[in-house]
Scaffold this motif. Structure first.
Motif, PDB file in Angstrom:
ATOM      1  N   GLY A 381      48.033 -36.784  -3.523  1.00 38.13           N
ATOM      2  CA  GLY A 381      49.168 -36.919  -4.437  1.00 38.13           C
ATOM      3  C   GLY A 381      49.161 -35.906  -5.566  1.00 38.13           C
ATOM      4  O   GLY A 381      48.436 -34.913  -5.531  1.00 38.13           O
ATOM      5  N   LEU A 382      49.989 -36.226  -6.564  1.00 35.67           N
ATOM      6  CA  LEU A 382      50.251 -35.291  -7.652  1.00 35.67           C
ATOM      7  C   LEU A 382      49.477 -35.708  -8.914  1.00 35.67           C
ATOM      8  O   LEU A 382      49.493 -36.888  -9.279  1.00 35.67           O
ATOM      9  N   TYR A 383      48.847 -34.735  -9.566  1.00 39.10           N
ATOM     10  CA  TYR A 383      48.047 -35.017 -10.763  1.00 39.10           C
ATOM     11  C   TYR A 383      48.568 -34.219 -11.952  1.00 39.10           C
ATOM     12  O   TYR A 383      49.087 -33.103 -11.787  1.00 39.10           O
ATOM     13  N   LEU A 384      48.397 -34.790 -13.141  1.00 39.82           N
ATOM     14  CA  LEU A 384      48.745 -34.081 -14.373  1.00 39.82           C
ATOM     15  C   LEU A 384      47.680 -33.050 -14.690  1.00 39.82           C
ATOM     16  O   LEU A 384      46.528 -33.172 -14.248  1.00 39.82           O
ATOM     17  N   SER A 385      48.053 -32.043 -15.470  1.00 38.46           N
ATOM     18  CA  SER A 385      47.039 -31.180 -16.095  1.00 38.46           C
ATOM     19  C   SER A 385      47.110 -31.508 -17.591  1.00 38.46           C
ATOM     20  O   SER A 385      47.627 -32.561 -17.957  1.00 38.46           O
TER      21      SER A 385
END
Ligand code: GLY
Length: 447
Positions: A381-385
């Motif tokens: 999935g998608l992760y924040l930086s």
């Protein structure tokens, strides 16, 4: 058909990639990114990861893919001379050569250029390479702004009242800056309302695009630390509600004169975007700074409105024929809201700082446009930086509708994220209008 290289990996470049992909000329898009932007990658034939200082990787990628021209998004590759490097191989760019990119990369260069060619808009200012004489100049200014020369990632400007209060503090800060930088620009501080005027330039002709207002502060009500920009709006008439027509014309005229001065000074045509950060004051429009690229978030307000083919615009910039092209934008309002990690802009020891690197889910954003910025796409999935994650843009006939669409889109992003509720509200805009009215009333009768 054209092979186009896009350099950059933010939400601004995602909007640029979308504008290129929308072209009726069916171009092939190739992207060079320093981090994988899933939105840009999905629009690209091939995308390559690499550093913006690795010019041979960029030119090699361009040559391997028989690129016709490049479009450069951020300032770093411009500062590294990517346009000059591509020219060596006969590849033109939308973006200025390094010497012209000083418009953004050296604030001292731009202030001196504007002065040398008697162009209006400069504040009282002096450039210092040593602290000698600084104290006396500070005494002449009511409010002070300190700007380290060179790129600072949008966070180097120090404003009296925000970052420091007294003259002594200003002196101390200048000394500190001069330990790290070759020079510091000391300027008069203006009171007024800021606006972004992004102009397209082929070296001779300057074309304005719809005005946009960005919101730098992290929290609602313009509170909290400065950020790269939390969001922005534009109006259906392409103007700003707190400006007079003459303000817009002044900003455009300054930019036209600066483009001509750049040509005289360097002998080279500026091909790309001249993004003027202006401020309307009681004494007319003043120049805060230029950027040598589209604004981020401001690109997301104007590029989706383009009725004219963006690839056609790029070709006219390359060929120096912008004067023969009618550039049109939809008469719609736009509201862009950046979804950021909750801890964005906050000190590392703040409890919300842990939100960085957390997983997010992107649901149905409805009618909103979604532009990826600093996200990390992993297998699960998608992760924040630690930076701005996703730009969400509402576009509609009215500002209210555009904001509602943007808010609906923002709510579809689940995870430890935040956004500014107030961007695009009538209340905030009325505050800007009231501020400007107050300033203009103080104008002397003969002004
Ligand atoms: N809107 C701020 C910037 O692009 O630098």
């Amino acid at each position: 058909m054209s092979n186009i290289l896009l350099v950059g990996n933010g939400a601004r470049e995602h909007a640029m990639a979308e504008a290129i992909s929308r072209s009726g000329q069916n171009p092939f898009l190739f992207s060079f990114m320093k981090a994988n932007n899933p939105g840009i990658a999905s629009l690209s034939e091939i995308s390559k990861l690499g550093s913006y200082s690795d010019l041979s990787a960029i030119t090699g990628f361009a040559r391997d893919n028989k690129i016709d021209f490049a479009v450069i998004g951020p300032e770093d590759p411009l500062n590294n001379g990517v346009v000059d490097a591509l020219i060596q191989y006969g590849i033109a760019s939308i973006g200025p050569e390094k010497s012209l990119a000083r418009l953004e990369t050296s604030k001292a260069f731009t202030r001196n250029l504007v002065n040398k060619y008697n162009i209006p808009g400069n504040p009282k200012f002096k450039v210092y390479t040593t602290p000698d004489g600084l104290e006396a100049f500070l005494d002449q200014l009511d409010g002070v702004v300190l700007k380290p020369d060179g790129l600072t990632g949008g966070k180097g400007v120090l404003v009296q009242g925000d970052h420091f209060n007294s003259k002594d503090e200003a002196l101390k800060l200048c000394r500190q800056i001069l330990k790290e930088r070759s020079s510091v620009i000391v300027e008069e501080k203006f009171d007024g309302e800021e606006f972004s005027l992004q102009c397209l330039c082929d070296g001779k002709t300057v074309v304005g695009t719809p005005l946009v207002q960005d919101h730098k502060r992290r929290f609602d009500g313009d509170q909290g630390p400065n950020t790269g920009g939390m969001g922005s709006y534009s109006m259906p008439d392409h103007l700003m509600p707190f400006l007079k027509d003459s303000d817009v014309e002044e900003g455009l005229e300054i930019t036209r004169q600066v483009a001509a001065a750049l040509l005289k000074e360097t002998g080279k045509p500026y091909k790309g975007v001249m993004y003027g950060g202006f401020i309307a004051t009681k004494n007319g429009v003043k120049l805060l700074e230029y950027n040598a690229r589209f604004g981020d978030p401001e690109a997301m307000n104007i590029l989706p409105l383009l009725k004219t083919d963006f690839v056609d615009i790029c070709k006219h910039i390359v060929n120096g024929t912008l004067d023969t092209l009618k550039i049109e934008f939809d008469q719609k309002a736009t509201v862009c809201k950046y979804v950021v990690p909750k801890g964005y802009g906050l000190p590392a020891d703040h409890p919300d700082a842990a939100s960085s690197r957390a997983k997010i889910e992107v649901g149905d954003v409805g009618k909103a446009r979604l532009y990826y910025s600093s996200v990390d796409k992993k297998e699960d999935g998608l992760y924040l930086s630690s930076s701005r994650a996703i730009g969400i843009v509402g576009i509609a006939d009215t500002l209210e509708e555009a904001r509602n669409i943007a808010v609906g889109g923002v709510k579809a992003i689940k995870g430890p994220v935040a956004y500014r509720e107030d961007i695009g509200t009538r209340e905030l805009i009325q505050k800007r209008i009231n501020h400007m009215n107050k300033i203009r009333i103080k104008q002397p009768f003969n002004a």
